[in-house]
Design a protein around this motif. Structure first.
Motif, PDB file in Angstrom:
ATOM      1  N   ASP A   1       0.865  -1.172   0.000  1.00  0.00           N
ATOM      2  CA  ASP A   1       0.000   0.000   0.000  1.00  0.00           C
ATOM      3  C   ASP A   1       0.902   1.222   0.000  1.00  0.00           C
ATOM      4  O   ASP A   1       1.730   1.386   0.902  1.00  0.00           O
ATOM      5  N   VAL A   2       0.787   2.057  -1.029  1.00  0.00           N
ATOM      6  CA  VAL A   2       1.559   3.290  -1.091  1.00  0.00           C
ATOM      7  C   VAL A   2       0.686   4.412  -0.563  1.00  0.00           C
ATOM      8  O   VAL A   2      -0.397   4.667  -1.086  1.00  0.00           O
ATOM      9  N   GLN A   3       1.160   5.045   0.507  1.00  0.00           N
ATOM     10  CA  GLN A   3       0.448   6.163   1.135  1.00  0.00           C
ATOM     11  C   GLN A   3       1.345   7.398   1.011  1.00  0.00           C
ATOM     12  O   GLN A   3       2.340   7.498   1.723  1.00  0.00           O
ATOM     13  N   GLU A   4       0.996   8.272   0.094  1.00  0.00           N
ATOM     14  CA  GLU A   4       1.819   9.441  -0.247  1.00  0.00           C
ATOM     15  C   GLU A   4       3.191   8.946  -0.705  1.00  0.00           C
ATOM     16  O   GLU A   4       3.289   8.294  -1.711  1.00  0.00           O
ATOM     17  N   THR A   5       4.251   9.220   0.060  1.00  0.00           N
ATOM     18  CA  THR A   5       5.592   8.748  -0.306  1.00  0.00           C
ATOM     19  C   THR A   5       6.082   7.683   0.681  1.00  0.00           C
ATOM     20  O   THR A   5       7.281   7.559   0.920  1.00  0.00           O
ATOM     21  N   ASN A   6       5.163   6.931   1.235  1.00  0.00           N
ATOM     22  CA  ASN A   6       5.521   5.887   2.197  1.00  0.00           C
ATOM     23  C   ASN A   6       4.912   4.559   1.778  1.00  0.00           C
ATOM     24  O   ASN A   6       3.777   4.501   1.307  1.00  0.00           O
ATOM     25  N   ALA A   7       5.677   3.498   1.994  1.00  0.00           N
ATOM     26  CA  ALA A   7       5.221   2.155   1.656  1.00  0.00           C
ATOM     27  C   ALA A   7       4.816   1.414   2.917  1.00  0.00           C
ATOM     28  O   ALA A   7       5.487   1.506   3.952  1.00  0.00           O
ATOM     29  N   VAL A   8       3.727   0.659   2.811  1.00  0.00           N
ATOM     30  CA  VAL A   8       3.306  -0.246   3.878  1.00  0.00           C
ATOM     31  C   VAL A   8       3.236  -1.635   3.250  1.00  0.00           C
ATOM     32  O   VAL A   8       2.591  -1.820   2.216  1.00  0.00           O
ATOM     33  N   ILE A   9       3.911  -2.583   3.868  1.00  0.00           N
ATOM     34  CA  ILE A   9       3.910  -3.968   3.408  1.00  0.00           C
ATOM     35  C   ILE A   9       3.083  -4.790   4.387  1.00  0.00           C
ATOM     36  O   ILE A   9       3.241  -4.667   5.608  1.00  0.00           O
ATOM     37  N   LEU A  10       2.221  -5.636   3.842  1.00  0.00           N
ATOM     38  CA  LEU A  10       1.396  -6.542   4.639  1.00  0.00           C
ATOM     39  C   LEU A  10       1.650  -7.960   4.139  1.00  0.00           C
ATOM     40  O   LEU A  10       1.561  -8.219   2.943  1.00  0.00           O
ATOM     41  N   VAL A  11       1.988  -8.845   5.059  1.00  0.00           N
ATOM     42  CA  VAL A  11       2.213 -10.251   4.734  1.00  0.00           C
ATOM     43  C   VAL A  11       1.061 -11.054   5.329  1.00  0.00           C
ATOM     44  O   VAL A  11       0.753 -10.920   6.515  1.00  0.00           O
ATOM     45  N   CYS A  12       0.437 -11.872   4.477  1.00  0.00           N
ATOM     46  CA  CYS A  12      -0.730 -12.643   4.898  1.00  0.00           C
ATOM     47  C   CYS A  12      -0.569 -14.108   4.522  1.00  0.00           C
ATOM     48  O   CYS A  12       0.210 -14.459   3.635  1.00  0.00           O
ATOM     49  N   GLU A  13      -1.364 -14.928   5.209  1.00  0.00           N
ATOM     50  CA  GLU A  13      -1.444 -16.349   4.909  1.00  0.00           C
ATOM     51  C   GLU A  13      -2.879 -16.776   5.162  1.00  0.00           C
ATOM     52  O   GLU A  13      -3.427 -16.507   6.235  1.00  0.00           O
ATOM     53  N   ASP A  14      -3.481 -17.417   4.181  1.00  0.00           N
ATOM     54  CA  ASP A  14      -4.867 -17.870   4.300  1.00  0.00           C
ATOM     55  C   ASP A  14      -5.811 -16.757   4.743  1.00  0.00           C
ATOM     56  O   ASP A  14      -6.647 -16.944   5.618  1.00  0.00           O
ATOM     57  N   ASN A  15      -5.648 -15.579   4.153  1.00  0.00           N
ATOM     58  CA  ASN A  15      -6.458 -14.401   4.440  1.00  0.00           C
ATOM     59  C   ASN A  15      -6.333 -13.905   5.886  1.00  0.00           C
ATOM     60  O   ASN A  15      -7.222 -13.244   6.405  1.00  0.00           O
ATOM     61  N   HIS A  16      -5.232 -14.239   6.531  1.00  0.00           N
ATOM     62  CA  HIS A  16      -4.938 -13.736   7.877  1.00  0.00           C
ATOM     63  C   HIS A  16      -3.666 -12.900   7.823  1.00  0.00           C
ATOM     64  O   HIS A  16      -2.669 -13.313   7.231  1.00  0.00           O
ATOM     65  N   ALA A  17      -3.707 -11.735   8.447  1.00  0.00           N
ATOM     66  CA  ALA A  17      -2.532 -10.867   8.512  1.00  0.00           C
ATOM     67  C   ALA A  17      -1.503 -11.473   9.462  1.00  0.00           C
ATOM     68  O   ALA A  17      -1.854 -11.928  10.555  1.00  0.00           O
ATOM     69  N   LEU A  18      -0.249 -11.468   9.029  1.00  0.00           N
ATOM     70  CA  LEU A  18       0.846 -11.967   9.874  1.00  0.00           C
ATOM     71  C   LEU A  18       1.785 -10.840  10.289  1.00  0.00           C
ATOM     72  O   LEU A  18       2.144 -10.733  11.457  1.00  0.00           O
ATOM     73  N   LEU A  19       2.202 -10.025   9.320  1.00  0.00           N
ATOM     74  CA  LEU A  19       3.161  -8.958   9.568  1.00  0.00           C
ATOM     75  C   LEU A  19       2.752  -7.726   8.774  1.00  0.00           C
ATOM     76  O   LEU A  19       2.257  -7.844   7.650  1.00  0.00           O
ATOM     77  N   GLU A  20       2.994  -6.545   9.356  1.00  0.00           N
ATOM     78  CA  GLU A  20       2.697  -5.296   8.657  1.00  0.00           C
ATOM     79  C   GLU A  20       3.716  -4.250   9.086  1.00  0.00           C
ATOM     80  O   GLU A  20       3.989  -4.099  10.273  1.00  0.00           O
ATOM     81  N   ASP A  21       4.266  -3.555   8.095  1.00  0.00           N
ATOM     82  CA  ASP A  21       5.291  -2.580   8.424  1.00  0.00           C
ATOM     83  C   ASP A  21       5.256  -1.399   7.461  1.00  0.00           C
ATOM     84  O   ASP A  21       5.080  -1.565   6.260  1.00  0.00           O
ATOM     85  N   ALA A  22       5.435  -0.217   8.034  1.00  0.00           N
ATOM     86  CA  ALA A  22       5.617   1.005   7.245  1.00  0.00           C
ATOM     87  C   ALA A  22       7.111   1.296   7.214  1.00  0.00           C
ATOM     88  O   ALA A  22       7.788   1.228   8.240  1.00  0.00           O
ATOM     89  N   GLY A  23       7.620   1.615   6.049  1.00  0.00           N
ATOM     90  CA  GLY A  23       9.057   1.798   5.890  1.00  0.00           C
ATOM     91  C   GLY A  23       9.591   3.135   6.337  1.00  0.00           C
ATOM     92  O   GLY A  23      10.768   3.417   6.155  1.00  0.00           O
TER      93      GLY A  23
END
Length: 139
Positions: A88-110
């Protein structure tokens, strides 16, 4: 930009695979997998955020941003193979979401030095949806 879902078969070569049901409790084995993976996610979100700050991101698709960030990092590409990776790009920042079987595992903004969300430690696991807002996290 809308969030981008990258799955197996795309040019980025990130994968979504079948796996076991979501865990009922956090195990040592899960921690041994998720902690190093969180480092990879943080490095990826930071690389993409840096690209967004120093490039004309209006001309870059989210797929191109992921390709560029992973191009020289085969270990990261391999680490993400069993998972669904979203950007997900929010303005000039990236957010990465890692999922498995439609469940969120990890999420980070850079945009910050800390890793943001270890969803895999939550019971029950949250659904695979972005929760971070870089307006709240980034300077």
């Amino acid at each position: 930009m809308k969030p981008l879902l990258i799955m197996a078969g795309t040019a980025v070569a990130l994968f979504s695979a079948c796996s076991s049901p979501p865990p009922e409790s956090v195990s040592i084995q899960q921690s041994a997998i998720m902690q190093p993976l969180s480092e990879q996610v943080h490095q990826l979100s930071t690389r993409i955020t840096n690209d967004l700050h120093f490039a004309n991101h209006d001309e870059l698709t989210q797929e191109m941003l992921l390709q560029t960030a992973l191009r020289d990092h085969p270990a990261a590409r391999q680490a993400f193979e069993p998972y669904t990776l979203l950007l997900d790009v929010q303005e000039t920042n990236a957010v990465i979401l890692v999922c498995e079987d439609n469940h969120a595992l990890l999420e980070d903004a850079g945009c910050n030095k800390n890793f943001d969300r270890h969803h895999w430690q939550s019971i029950p696991l949250p659904t695979c949806e972005f929760t971070l807002n870089t307006l709240d996290l980034c300077e």
